[in-house]
Design an enzyme around this catalytic site. Structure first.
Site, PDB file in Angstrom:
ATOM      1  N   THR A   1       0.838  -1.206   0.000  1.00 18.34           N
ATOM      2  CA  THR A   1       0.000   0.000   0.000  1.00 18.34           C
ATOM      3  C   THR A   1       0.868   1.249   0.000  1.00 18.34           C
ATOM      4  O   THR A   1       1.987   1.232   0.514  1.00 18.34           O
ATOM      5  CB  THR A   1      -0.901  -0.001   1.257  1.00 18.34           C
ATOM      6  OG1 THR A   1      -1.473   1.290   1.413  1.00 18.34           O
ATOM      7  CG2 THR A   1      -0.127  -0.322   2.533  1.00 18.34           C
ATOM      8  N   ASP A   2       0.307   2.353  -0.511  1.00 16.83           N
ATOM      9  CA  ASP A   2       1.045   3.621  -0.458  1.00 16.83           C
ATOM     10  C   ASP A   2       1.201   4.122   0.976  1.00 16.83           C
ATOM     11  O   ASP A   2       2.026   4.999   1.243  1.00 16.83           O
ATOM     12  CB  ASP A   2       0.362   4.693  -1.329  1.00 16.83           C
ATOM     13  CG  ASP A   2      -1.060   5.042  -0.907  1.00 16.83           C
ATOM     14  OD1 ASP A   2      -1.588   4.399   0.022  1.00 16.83           O
ATOM     15  OD2 ASP A   2      -1.637   5.976  -1.498  1.00 16.83           O
ATOM     16  N   GLU A   3       0.410   3.548   1.909  1.00 14.62           N
ATOM     17  CA  GLU A   3       0.491   4.038   3.295  1.00 14.62           C
ATOM     18  C   GLU A   3       1.842   3.747   3.941  1.00 14.62           C
ATOM     19  O   GLU A   3       2.171   4.342   4.968  1.00 14.62           O
ATOM     20  CB  GLU A   3      -0.640   3.445   4.139  1.00 14.62           C
ATOM     21  CG  GLU A   3      -1.982   3.934   3.666  1.00 14.62           C
ATOM     22  CD  GLU A   3      -3.111   3.789   4.693  1.00 14.62           C
ATOM     23  OE1 GLU A   3      -2.836   3.566   5.879  1.00 14.62           O
ATOM     24  OE2 GLU A   3      -4.270   3.916   4.271  1.00 14.62           O
TER      25      GLU A   3
ATOM     26  N   TYR B   1      -1.441  -0.357  11.176  1.00 15.98           N
ATOM     27  CA  TYR B   1      -1.693  -1.031   9.892  1.00 15.98           C
ATOM     28  C   TYR B   1      -0.517  -0.817   8.944  1.00 15.98           C
ATOM     29  O   TYR B   1       0.055  -1.787   8.419  1.00 15.98           O
ATOM     30  CB  TYR B   1      -2.984  -0.496   9.255  1.00 15.98           C
ATOM     31  CG  TYR B   1      -3.102  -0.807   7.774  1.00 15.98           C
ATOM     32  CD1 TYR B   1      -3.282  -2.120   7.323  1.00 15.98           C
ATOM     33  CD2 TYR B   1      -3.011   0.213   6.812  1.00 15.98           C
ATOM     34  CE1 TYR B   1      -3.371  -2.397   5.956  1.00 15.98           C
ATOM     35  CE2 TYR B   1      -3.108  -0.059   5.455  1.00 15.98           C
ATOM     36  CZ  TYR B   1      -3.275  -1.372   5.026  1.00 15.98           C
ATOM     37  OH  TYR B   1      -3.358  -1.650   3.685  1.00 15.98           O
TER      38      TYR B   1
ATOM     39  N   LYS C   1       2.305  -3.436   7.219  1.00 14.14           N
ATOM     40  CA  LYS C   1       2.507  -3.602   5.769  1.00 14.14           C
ATOM     41  C   LYS C   1       3.958  -3.274   5.400  1.00 14.14           C
ATOM     42  O   LYS C   1       4.555  -3.929   4.542  1.00 14.14           O
ATOM     43  CB  LYS C   1       1.545  -2.711   4.976  1.00 14.14           C
ATOM     44  CG  LYS C   1       0.069  -3.043   5.131  1.00 14.14           C
ATOM     45  CD  LYS C   1      -0.344  -4.385   4.557  1.00 14.14           C
ATOM     46  CE  LYS C   1      -0.339  -4.415   3.048  1.00 14.14           C
ATOM     47  NZ  LYS C   1      -0.877  -5.718   2.532  1.00 14.14           N
TER      48      LYS C   1
HETATM   49  P1  NAD Z   1     -10.308  -6.598   2.682  1.00 10.46           P
HETATM   50  O1  NAD Z   1     -10.199  -6.310   4.135  1.00 10.46           O
HETATM   51  O2  NAD Z   1     -11.557  -6.270   1.959  1.00 10.46           O
HETATM   52  O3  NAD Z   1     -10.030  -8.153   2.424  1.00 10.46           O
HETATM   53  C1  NAD Z   1      -8.979  -8.840   3.024  1.00 10.46           C
HETATM   54  C2  NAD Z   1      -9.214 -10.344   2.815  1.00 10.46           C
HETATM   55  O4  NAD Z   1      -8.123 -11.052   3.404  1.00 10.46           O
HETATM   56  C3  NAD Z   1     -10.495 -10.867   3.475  1.00 10.46           C
HETATM   57  O5  NAD Z   1     -11.169 -11.712   2.579  1.00 10.46           O
HETATM   58  C4  NAD Z   1      -9.997 -11.640   4.680  1.00 10.46           C
HETATM   59  O6  NAD Z   1     -10.843 -12.711   5.058  1.00 10.46           O
HETATM   60  C5  NAD Z   1      -8.642 -12.124   4.184  1.00 10.46           C
HETATM   61  N1  NAD Z   1      -7.678 -12.371   5.270  1.00 10.46           N
HETATM   62  C6  NAD Z   1      -7.332 -11.525   6.272  1.00 10.46           C
HETATM   63  N2  NAD Z   1      -6.384 -12.104   7.055  1.00 10.46           N
HETATM   64  C7  NAD Z   1      -6.143 -13.323   6.514  1.00 10.46           C
HETATM   65  C8  NAD Z   1      -5.263 -14.393   6.851  1.00 10.46           C
HETATM   66  N3  NAD Z   1      -4.458 -14.308   7.912  1.00 10.46           N
HETATM   67  N4  NAD Z   1      -5.246 -15.496   6.064  1.00 10.46           N
HETATM   68  C9  NAD Z   1      -6.067 -15.586   4.983  1.00 10.46           C
HETATM   69  N5  NAD Z   1      -6.926 -14.614   4.625  1.00 10.46           N
HETATM   70  C10 NAD Z   1      -6.959 -13.513   5.385  1.00 10.46           C
HETATM   71  O7  NAD Z   1      -9.047  -5.898   2.032  1.00 10.46           O
HETATM   72  P2  NAD Z   1      -8.849  -5.205   0.606  1.00 10.46           P
HETATM   73  O8  NAD Z   1      -9.248  -3.790   0.715  1.00 10.46           O
HETATM   74  O9  NAD Z   1      -9.418  -6.078  -0.428  1.00 10.46           O
HETATM   75  O10 NAD Z   1      -7.239  -5.212   0.516  1.00 10.46           O
HETATM   76  C11 NAD Z   1      -6.551  -6.302  -0.094  1.00 10.46           C
HETATM   77  C12 NAD Z   1      -5.065  -6.012  -0.070  1.00 10.46           C
HETATM   78  O11 NAD Z   1      -4.794  -4.785  -0.772  1.00 10.46           O
HETATM   79  C13 NAD Z   1      -4.496  -5.807   1.325  1.00 10.46           C
HETATM   80  O12 NAD Z   1      -3.231  -6.411   1.382  1.00 10.46           O
HETATM   81  C14 NAD Z   1      -4.372  -4.300   1.481  1.00 10.46           C
HETATM   82  O13 NAD Z   1      -3.331  -3.953   2.373  1.00 10.46           O
HETATM   83  C15 NAD Z   1      -4.052  -3.897   0.047  1.00 10.46           C
HETATM   84  N6  NAD Z   1      -4.450  -2.531  -0.342  1.00 10.46           N
HETATM   85  C16 NAD Z   1      -5.743  -2.118  -0.132  1.00 10.46           C
HETATM   86  C17 NAD Z   1      -6.126  -0.851  -0.582  1.00 10.46           C
HETATM   87  C18 NAD Z   1      -7.535  -0.337  -0.392  1.00 10.46           C
HETATM   88  O14 NAD Z   1      -7.785   0.843  -0.659  1.00 10.46           O
HETATM   89  N7  NAD Z   1      -8.492  -1.155   0.031  1.00 10.46           N
HETATM   90  C19 NAD Z   1      -5.188  -0.038  -1.224  1.00 10.46           C
HETATM   91  C20 NAD Z   1      -3.878  -0.492  -1.411  1.00 10.46           C
HETATM   92  C21 NAD Z   1      -3.545  -1.760  -0.972  1.00 10.46           C
HETATM   93  O1  DAU Z   2      -4.015   4.211   0.703  1.00 14.86           O
HETATM   94  C1  DAU Z   2      -4.316   2.856   0.654  1.00 14.86           C
HETATM   95  C2  DAU Z   2      -5.083   2.460   1.897  1.00 14.86           C
HETATM   96  O2  DAU Z   2      -6.362   3.055   1.794  1.00 14.86           O
HETATM   97  C3  DAU Z   2      -5.184   0.961   2.098  1.00 14.86           C
HETATM   98  O3  DAU Z   2      -3.898   0.441   2.305  1.00 14.86           O
HETATM   99  C4  DAU Z   2      -6.076   0.636   3.299  1.00 14.86           C
HETATM  100  O4  DAU Z   2      -6.242  -0.769   3.427  1.00 14.86           O
HETATM  101  C5  DAU Z   2      -7.415   1.290   3.075  1.00 14.86           C
HETATM  102  O5  DAU Z   2      -8.233   1.065   4.211  1.00 14.86           O
HETATM  103  C6  DAU Z   2      -7.268   2.785   2.831  1.00 14.86           C
HETATM  104  O6  DAU Z   2      -6.851   3.488   4.044  1.00 14.86           O
HETATM  105  P1  DAU Z   2      -7.509   4.888   4.486  1.00 14.86           P
HETATM  106  O7  DAU Z   2      -7.323   5.030   5.936  1.00 14.86           O
HETATM  107  O8  DAU Z   2      -7.063   5.984   3.602  1.00 14.86           O
HETATM  108  O9  DAU Z   2      -9.050   4.557   4.100  1.00 14.86           O
HETATM  109  P2  DAU Z   2     -10.440   4.826   4.858  1.00 14.86           P
HETATM  110  O10 DAU Z   2     -11.509   4.477   3.895  1.00 14.86           O
HETATM  111  O11 DAU Z   2     -10.473   4.225   6.209  1.00 14.86           O
HETATM  112  O12 DAU Z   2     -10.413   6.411   5.041  1.00 14.86           O
HETATM  113  C7  DAU Z   2     -10.289   7.279   3.915  1.00 14.86           C
HETATM  114  C8  DAU Z   2     -10.275   8.706   4.439  1.00 14.86           C
HETATM  115  O13 DAU Z   2     -11.579   8.998   4.980  1.00 14.86           O
HETATM  116  C9  DAU Z   2      -9.302   8.935   5.578  1.00 14.86           C
HETATM  117  O14 DAU Z   2      -8.760  10.245   5.479  1.00 14.86           O
HETATM  118  C10 DAU Z   2     -10.156   8.842   6.835  1.00 14.86           C
HETATM  119  C11 DAU Z   2     -11.505   9.382   6.368  1.00 14.86           C
HETATM  120  N1  DAU Z   2     -12.698   8.802   7.056  1.00 14.86           N
HETATM  121  C12 DAU Z   2     -12.828   7.452   7.077  1.00 14.86           C
HETATM  122  C13 DAU Z   2     -13.902   6.870   7.701  1.00 14.86           C
HETATM  123  C14 DAU Z   2     -14.046   5.356   7.770  1.00 14.86           C
HETATM  124  C15 DAU Z   2     -13.662   9.636   7.584  1.00 14.86           C
HETATM  125  O15 DAU Z   2     -13.545  10.874   7.537  1.00 14.86           O
HETATM  126  N2  DAU Z   2     -14.723   9.054   8.205  1.00 14.86           N
HETATM  127  C16 DAU Z   2     -14.897   7.717   8.303  1.00 14.86           C
HETATM  128  O16 DAU Z   2     -15.898   7.248   8.917  1.00 14.86           O
END
Ligand code: NAD
Ligand code: DAU
Length: 335
Positions: A125-127, A150, A154
């Site tokens: 992730t970019d985080e 988190y 990562k």
């Molecule tokens: P999500 O939380 O929707 O899904 C995660 C999945 O992983 C779930 O199905 C969960 O059951 C499974 N899981 C969790 N722990 C596990 C374990 N120990 N063994 C097997 N399965 C397990 O997440 P997402 O948003 O789909 O993210 C997927 C990947 O992409 C993650 O690695 C996350 O860090 C990365 N990512 C997410 C975002 C975003 O904006 N959502 C952005 C950049 C990177």
């Molecule tokens: O940048 C990639 C990441 O983006 C992924 O690695 C993470 O898995 C994914 O959860 C996401 O992280 P963020 O913390 O950026 O996403 P989130 O949707 O939780 O929040 C997005 C922005 O919105 C952040 O600035 C916090 C704000 N927020 C979020 C929630 C849930 C609110 O203001 N209110 C809320 O209730």
């Protein structure tokens, strides 16, 4: 000869959309390994469970034995690791599950990639880069400076991936993508949470001043990039993925309200997230030029099709919001 990959976390948001991508756009077969945590949902992949190119196994990536069995029995060519604990707010409540899944889990997959000489892609992730000020973009050379439990987990996983490349010669690459949105995202994340609350005339909880910036990418664009990295990415290289679509949170929330024809009076400013990163923004020049990838979906189009998906899939929404989600929502937003 059958080419087969292991997709971990394939029942989650990005992983399940990736399953659809691979089955529809490639000739690969897949094994999905997913622990089915609160975020994993077999409904997301229901239509593929009877496909002969798809096998689903419930299990954890930290479980060495299950990984070994899958990789040997199914003659796996490579692993794409989406499995993780992913929600920043939950990591602030309790970091431990993040260490187990994101760090220990990654190491157990890397051990198998090393032993069986498998291709390996880590979905990071970019985080991991921490927070930007008003200017600048994250490049692959930006120092790793995670700020939340988190992102620390990562970043730690990324360091393990690179150590396996350098020490054991594992053929691994890392992707670092910005914020995804799209169908089947668990409604703890900003966009689906705000869509569902707006649809139900509930308060929309905006953290702090609402001016934190995220760089949005549609999940389908992320997944086409992941596939390019799996097929053509180089060993030991990191690829940033983003669609140059920076928006501050309050703008996104207002776009959702407008699309649903709801009043801005639903917006409620709440206590800020501790350590809240101010701004993320990706420079995706490397993947665009070296792997010839580009995003196809604009934020306006993608947001509108995502809102439509949630409106048309209330049964899915109600199912994922029952039980555990309700307790989390009460606990988190009451604070
Ligand atoms: P999500 O939380 O929707 O899904 C995660 C999945 O992983 C779930 O199905 C969960 O059951 C499974 N899981 C969790 N722990 C596990 C374990 N120990 N063994 C097997 N399965 C397990 O997440 P997402 O948003 O789909 O993210 C997927 C990947 O992409 C993650 O690695 C996350 O860090 C990365 N990512 C997410 C975002 C975003 O904006 N959502 C952005 C950049 C990177
Ligand atoms: O940048 C990639 C990441 O983006 C992924 O690695 C993470 O898995 C994914 O959860 C996401 O992280 P963020 O913390 O950026 O996403 P989130 O949707 O939780 O929040 C997005 C922005 O919105 C952040 O600035 C916090 C704000 N927020 C979020 C929630 C849930 C609110 O203001 N209110 C809320 O209730």
């Amino acid at each position: 000869m059958i080419k087969r990959i292991l997709i971990t976390g394939g029942a989650g948001f990005i992983g399940s959309n990736f399953v659809r991508f691979v089955l529809n756009k490639t000739d690969y077969s897949i094994v999905i390994l997913d622990a089915l945590t609160y975020a994993g949902n077999t409904e997301n992949i229901a239509e593929y469970l009877t496909d002969e190119r798809c096998t689903f196994i419930k299990g954890r990536i930290e479980d060495n034995e299950i990984i070994r069995r899958i990789c040997t029995e199914y003659d796996i060519e490579g692993i794409i690791n989406f499995a993780a604990e992913t929600h920043v707010d939950r990591s602030i409540m309790d970091p431990t599950p993040f260490v187990l899944s994101n760090v220990m889990g990654t190491v157990s997959l890397l051990n198998m990639a090393r032993e069986l000489n498998l291709r390996y892609v880590q979905i990071s992730t970019d985080e991991v880069y921490g927070s930007l000020g008003n200017d600048g973009l994250f490049t692959e050379y930006t120092p790793i400076q995670p700020t939340s439990p988190y992102s620390a987990s990562k970043a730690s996983a990324d360091h393990f991936v690179m150590s396996f490349v350098h020490t054991y010669g594992v053929n691994a690459s890392i992707t670092r993508c910005s914020n995804n949105y799209g169908a089947m995202q668990f409604p703890e994340k900003l966009i689906p949470l705000m869509i569902l609350n707006a649809m139900e005339d509930k308060a929309l909880p905006v953290y702090g001043d609402g001016l934190n910036v995220r760089d949005w990418i549609h999940v389908d664009d992320h997944n086409s990039a992941v596939w390019s990295v799996y097929k053509s990415g180089k060993k030991g290289e990191v690829y940033n993925i983003g669609a140059s679509s920076e928006q501050n949170n309050i703008t996104v929330v207002k776009m959702i309200l407008k699309a649903l024809n709801k009043s801005e009076s639903l917006i409620q400013y709440v206590k800020d997230r501790p350590g809240h990163d101010r701004r993320y923004a990706i420079d995706a020049t490397k993947i665009r030029t070296e792997l010839n990838w580009k995003p196809e979906i604009t934020f306006d189009e993608g947001l509108s099709s995502t809102i439509e998906w949630y409106c048309n899939n209330m049964e899915w929404c109600n199912n994922v919001r029952s039980g555990e989600y309700r307790n989390y929502y009460e606990k988190h937003y009451k604070q």
